[in-house]
Design an enzyme around this catalytic site. Structure first.
Site, PDB file in Angstrom:
ATOM      1  N   ASP A 105       0.257 -25.735 -28.706  1.00 20.37           N
ATOM      2  CA  ASP A 105       1.095 -26.703 -27.987  1.00 20.37           C
ATOM      3  C   ASP A 105       0.445 -28.093 -27.984  1.00 20.37           C
ATOM      4  OD1 ASP A 105       3.438 -26.978 -26.096  1.00 20.37           O
ATOM      5  OD2 ASP A 105       1.858 -27.649 -24.748  1.00 20.37           O
ATOM      6  N   GLU A 165     -12.536 -15.430 -37.913  1.00 18.58           N
ATOM      7  CA  GLU A 165     -13.385 -14.251 -37.646  1.00 18.58           C
ATOM      8  C   GLU A 165     -12.521 -12.991 -37.712  1.00 18.58           C
ATOM      9  OE1 GLU A 165     -14.986 -14.938 -33.738  1.00 18.58           O
ATOM     10  OE2 GLU A 165     -15.988 -16.789 -34.366  1.00 18.58           O
TER      11      GLU A 165
HETATM   12  C1  GLC Z   1       5.388 -28.907 -25.792  1.00 16.57           C
HETATM   13  C2  GLC Z   1       6.332 -27.799 -25.408  1.00 16.57           C
HETATM   14  C3  GLC Z   1       7.164 -28.267 -24.263  1.00 16.57           C
HETATM   15  C4  GLC Z   1       6.261 -28.569 -23.087  1.00 16.57           C
HETATM   16  C5  GLC Z   1       5.195 -29.579 -23.487  1.00 16.57           C
HETATM   17  C6  GLC Z   1       4.086 -29.635 -22.469  1.00 16.57           C
HETATM   18  O1  GLC Z   1       6.032 -30.017 -26.289  1.00 16.57           O
HETATM   19  O2  GLC Z   1       7.076 -27.417 -26.521  1.00 16.57           O
HETATM   20  O3  GLC Z   1       8.123 -27.329 -23.888  1.00 16.57           O
HETATM   21  O4  GLC Z   1       7.012 -29.084 -22.023  1.00 16.57           O
HETATM   22  O5  GLC Z   1       4.584 -29.232 -24.708  1.00 16.57           O
HETATM   23  O6  GLC Z   1       3.301 -28.489 -22.529  1.00 16.57           O
END
Ligand code: GLC
Length: 566
Positions: free
Chosen positions: A218, A277
């Site tokens: 993310d 790993e």
């Molecule tokens: C990314 C995710 C989104 C979230 C953001 C903060 O863009 O896809 O849904 O709100 O990160 O974590």
């Protein structure tokens, strides 16, 4: 480019993720086993066969870890526990075992840019003194102004409002500010602190040892901030990243000091060493980076395996633009030895069955959502185009991502009343940006089985389904010729049969005119008619079409796609 040029070379059987079709599950909205209105892991396990019959290769789960759910799980308070809302760690083990039996790989979402403010590290940091090791896990800074009453710089949260919140010291006095590029409940971690990297090595190993096949990372573009945290210099409303599309790499790094900083590559390589790993695992980065050569740097051989191709998702619905982004993607990724990914929908955007029915001048910016007062999308046209766009995408070499519900042709629930909206964007902008809830509504499984159309047995639903969702229920489409579900099954079957994920690709200029676009992949012609007129079909065996399930009377209508074995 001469029309015979092959722009992607075959790599049969190599590295599963290069060709995989990966289905995104948004856990709270997929299937609910305990009837509380929120989807859960046992719910997913009970429905895994339906995904196996769809023909996907892997599932990516949006986060299901312990979380106060201020941003639907993207605010994690314990990275090693499943949130009780979704089940237990044992439920995940059951799901992993069953998916393995069905030949489906599992990718989980890892959130390294920020934690929840309820995470023990942040609670410790709040209680600790300024300048302490505990505070150094996050981005605490003194404010500007005579008494530190102004935020440390001009950065804005992606969800709206300032990206800084001031804390109150244990003695009640006003204290430092902490950075949160998203909601104030999502403090950004300090990746310059080696302890942060150590903790994440440990988290990755924990889940890899449990048998997950990889991670979606993310906000991978945000982990490292420019030293000194200088002001951002490019503004476009909320300083969001899209406007940097047209800048050079150096200009973009300078202008937006919190995205895509060069130091991130060291962090990525370290992640990669941990992943390596274990055998046969993969990363996919959510790296909102433009232009493509910049994004390609993230998927060099010792970095991530894949990155989402958001420029493809947001490309205009017309042949020239689509041709350019596909060519650029294949070519730029190939330069670093990577394969491209393709995606049309996810949990942050407007479902493409609705998006493609909106006139370009009314298309909201990514993440904003459709406002109930916006002009109504043309849903019939949107669905027709969505089916065509997906049929075009699934023939491309590389890996494709599908978002739950798109195989049903689900539209965006864009008329949700304000009282139901939970996306922090809605509250942080006082409803000006309506947010992403409209693509997150629970799935309809069996029409009329319950008020939630079989999402669970109680009819409860954390976001209400609009009335038209019942008509998209899976049971009304399963086995029904011409349904969107059967179209997806057929596409995935033929894609596999012809090895198109790793096929030899070239543009088929001999079959194109200005309103059509065609390519040939491993001997299959994929032809898209953008309209307005019908086009005469070339000779060959029709493998699949978006038009009336294989009943083609010599012509392909507008906004339709056909796959023909030449
Ligand atoms: C990314 C995710 C989104 C979230 C953001 C903060 O863009 O896809 O849904 O709100 O990160 O974590």
């Amino acid at each position: 480019m001469p029309n015979t040029e092959i722009i992607s070379a075959a790599r049969p059987n190599a590295e599963w993720w290069r060709t995989a079709v990966i289905y995104q599950i948004y856990p709270r909205s997929f299937a609910d086993s305990n009837g509380d209105g929120i989807g859960d892991l046992p719910g997913v396990t009970s429905r895994l066969e339906s995904l196996a019959s769809l023909g996907i290769d892997a599932i990516w789960f949006s986060p299901f870890f312990k979380s106060p759910q201020k941003d639907a799980g993207y605010d994690i308070s314990d990275y090693k526990q499943i949130d009780p809302l979704f089940g237990t760690n044992e439920d995940l083990e059951v799901l992993l075992a069953k998916s393995k039996q069905l030949g489906i790989r599992i990718i989980v979402d890892i959130v390294p840019n920020h934690t929840s403010d309820q995470h023990a590290w942040f609670q410790e940091a709040l209680a600790a003194a300024e300048g302490s090791a505990a505070r150094d896990m996050y981005m605490f800074r003194d404010g500007q102004g005579a008494n530190g009453e102004l935020p440390p710089n001009n950065w804005q949260s992606i969800f709206g409002g300032p990206a800084w919140t001031r804390v109150t010291n244990p003695d009640g006095s006003a204290g430092q500010w902490y950075l949160h590029m998203f909601d104030s409940s999502q403090p950004d971690l300090n990746w310059d602190n080696p302890r942060v990297a150590d903790e994440f090595d440990d988290i990755l190993r924990f889940w890899l040892a449990k048998g997950v096949d990889g991670f979606r990372v993310d906000v991978a573009h945000g982990m490292i901030k420019r030293a000194g945290l200088p002001d951002a210099t490019i503004y476009d409303e909320n300083l969001r990243e899209r406007p940097i599309k047209n800048l050079t790499m150096e200009e973009a790094e300078e202008a937006v000091p919190y995205w895509g900083q060069p130091g991130v590559h060291d962090a990525i390589r370290r992640f990669r060493r941990v992943l390596d790993e274990f055998e046969d695992r993969a990363f996919c980065a959510e790296a909102s980076m433009s232009p493509l050569p910049r994004l390609a740097m993230w998927v060099r051989p010792d970095e991530y395996h894949q990155a989402f191709n958001f420029d493809y998702m947001t490309t205009a619905y017309e042949p020239a633009a689509l041709k350019k982004i596909i060519t650029d993607s294949i070519v730029e990724y190939a330069k670093v030895g990577a394969s491209s990914t393709w995606v049309m929908s996810n949990h942050d955007g407007i479902r493409h069955a609705t998006r493609l029915g909106i006139a370009p001048e009314h298309t909201p910016r990514p993440g904003d959502g459709i406002h109930p007062t916006d002009p109504a999308p043309d849903e019939a046209l949107g669905l027709r185009r969505a089916r065509a766009a997906t049929a075009f995408m699934l023939g491309l070499p590389g890996s494709s991502y599908l978002y739950q519900g798109e195989e049903l042709g689900l539209p965006e629930a864009w008329q949700l009343e304000g009282k139901y909206r939970q996306d922090p964007t809605y509250a942080r902008t006082n409803g000006k940006r309506i947010g992403r809830d409209g693509c997150r509504v629970p799935l309809p499984w069996e029409a009329d089985a319950t008020a939630s159309n079989g999402f669970n047995t109680t009819g409860e639903s954390w976001l209400p389904q609009p009335a038209n969702y019942r008509t998209f229920a899976r049971n009304l489409q399963d086995g029904v010729a011409g349904s969107t579900l059967e179209l997806y099954k057929r596409l995935l079957k033929e894609r596999k049969a012809f090895g198109m994920g790793s096929g030899e690709f070239r543009w088929a200029e001999e079959f194109q005119d200005k309103n059509t676009l065609g390519y040939i992949n491993n001997g299959v012609l994929v032809l898209f008619n953008f309209g307005p007129d019908a086009v005469v079909l070339p000779a060959g065996e029709v493998l699949v079409t978006t038009q009336h399930d294989l009943i083609l009377e010599g012509e392909l209508e507008h906004d339709q796609v056909v796959w023909i074995k030449l």
